[in-house]
Design an enzyme around this catalytic site. Sequence first.
Site, PDB file in Angstrom:
ATOM      1  CG  HIS A   1      13.674  29.505  96.861  1.00 12.86           C
ATOM      2  ND1 HIS A   1      13.055  30.679  97.226  1.00 12.86           N
ATOM      3  CD2 HIS A   1      14.330  29.078  97.956  1.00 12.86           C
ATOM      4  CE1 HIS A   1      13.343  30.947  98.487  1.00 12.86           C
ATOM      5  NE2 HIS A   1      14.103  29.992  98.951  1.00 12.86           N
TER       6      HIS A   1
ATOM      7  CG  ASN B   1      14.025  34.120 101.876  1.00 11.70           C
ATOM      8  OD1 ASN B   1      13.877  33.705 100.729  1.00 11.70           O
ATOM      9  ND2 ASN B   1      14.360  33.344 102.878  1.00 11.70           N
TER      10      ASN B   1
ATOM     11  CE1 TYR C   1      20.837  28.192  99.658  1.00 11.19           C
ATOM     12  CE2 TYR C   1      19.938  29.339  97.766  1.00 11.19           C
ATOM     13  CZ  TYR C   1      19.829  28.920  99.068  1.00 11.19           C
ATOM     14  OH  TYR C   1      18.692  29.203  99.775  1.00 11.19           O
TER      15      TYR C   1
END
Length: 485
Positions: free
Chosen positions: A56, A129, A339
């Site tokens: 990303h 997403n 993350y």
Amino acid sequence: MSQSNNKLTTSWGAPVGDNQNSMTAGSRGPTLLQDVHLLEKLAHFNRERVPERVVHAKGAGAHGYFEVTQDLSQYTKAAFLSEVGKRTPMFIRFSTVAGELGSADTVRDPRGFAVKFYTEEGNYDLVGNNTPVFFIRDAIKFPDFIHTQKRHPQTHLKNPNAVWDFWSLSPESLHQVTILMSDRGIPATLRHMHGFGSHTFKWVNAEGKAVWVKYHFKTEQGVRNLDVNLAAQLAGENPDYHTEDLFNAIDKGDFPAWKLCVQIMPEEDADTYRFDPFDVTKVWSQKDYPLIEVGRMVLDRNPENYFAEVEQATFSPGSFVPGIEASPDKMLQGRLFAYADAHRYRVGANHNQLPINRPVAEVNNNQRDGAMNSTSNGGGSVYYEPNSFGGATESPQHKPAPFKVSGQADSVAYDHNDHYTQAGDLYRLLSEEERARLVQNIVGAMTPVEYDEIKIRQIGHFYKADPEFGQRVAAGLGLPVPAAE
Ligand code: NDP
């Protein structure tokens, strides 16, 4: 254009005398080490980049608000969802997955759809997403999967052999591969696509009762996709096409909006539903669990500064607020760690202090120090807990809801291995034109694979989803459908 009254200064605030000519020994040099303005300028320039995200990396962001349109407090105590009409500021970052920071927007790739809600109970990040499912369902496979999407270690080229080898050996990817290869694999703009939380999450109400939930952001602009030839042309002529479209739309007041809907599953249904509801390669049929509208997200403000707001924005699916919790989804469980950890590495341990990430809720923790701590660092206040000095205290009413677990600790495979029904359902809901383009896209993507064994193995998966699907891909590649195992 206007004349500036501001004095140019160094980073330590002293006025700069000459910003055009470095200080040299005589008119021909060499340059003097004592030109500290020059030294600082060159040294800071060398440090202008933070590591780009491994996935990303290329993104575009916007500010906006979320407004509740239906009271669902019977299912969740989340304060920002508690009242019809309530507005919460939010920030979104859209992205492609595999390409680097400067890569083209109009490629075939899932799009990241990461939303940060600045709620009064802390930031809630919904990091999904534009697809309802994912390629794998256990985080332990993620680094391998992403290696296949990235560049070959020797040639530094994209590697279709690796892509299709991995997918064909990981048939749980079939549903997402089918979505990716369909028309929706290249959205017309970031405004013309849906968003999904993808995973199953848990909602808990004020009485402590839990339900399972899936999130769907439905675009109000309508779904529109790009023709593959136009997408390829744009990737060359205007690689920032989607970024530019989003910025310009908001700049001219054409604010994109999405309806946020949820599917709600009673907690006990998870034991009996025909698919494992925590398997992120599966959807819940909307015939079983219809969409319920919750609210509306509107993007109405562009970032003032790309690096400060988009590049430094840090999203974590583990940033929950009271009333929203994790599910046992094994892919989600890994992301809960990965993350926030990526951002500690990429932006720093104090990334949540940056203006774009800073909660509007008061932050009272006992974290102190760390690189680039930009707050008052708690001043002289109490810095541990429990304490006798009036420090911040726990909120027992916001402990995550207790839940039952069962079984034996082990490296356990999912017990549902039907990777085919839902991919087939998708194929069967497409029109003839959409099917033809799907097959054409797959054939185009698989043609460069150098090993027939890989291609035939993958054809077998398409065939199991729907015999016609497999036969058409096989015909396109000039290869046989493998004999049934
Ligand atoms: P439904 O008929 O209730 O739902 C079909 C879903 O498919 C809708 O969300 C629709 O979204 C979406 N869809 C329609 N056309 C396409 C397309 N060309 N490409 C991708 N998605 C499309 O059936 P089910 O819920 O039983 O699902 C059937 C299949 O639909 C699933 O196997 C899955 O592949 C796919 N799907 C299901 C979703 C779900 O949450 N249940 C979500 C998205 C896809 P839209 O409003 O945009 O037309």
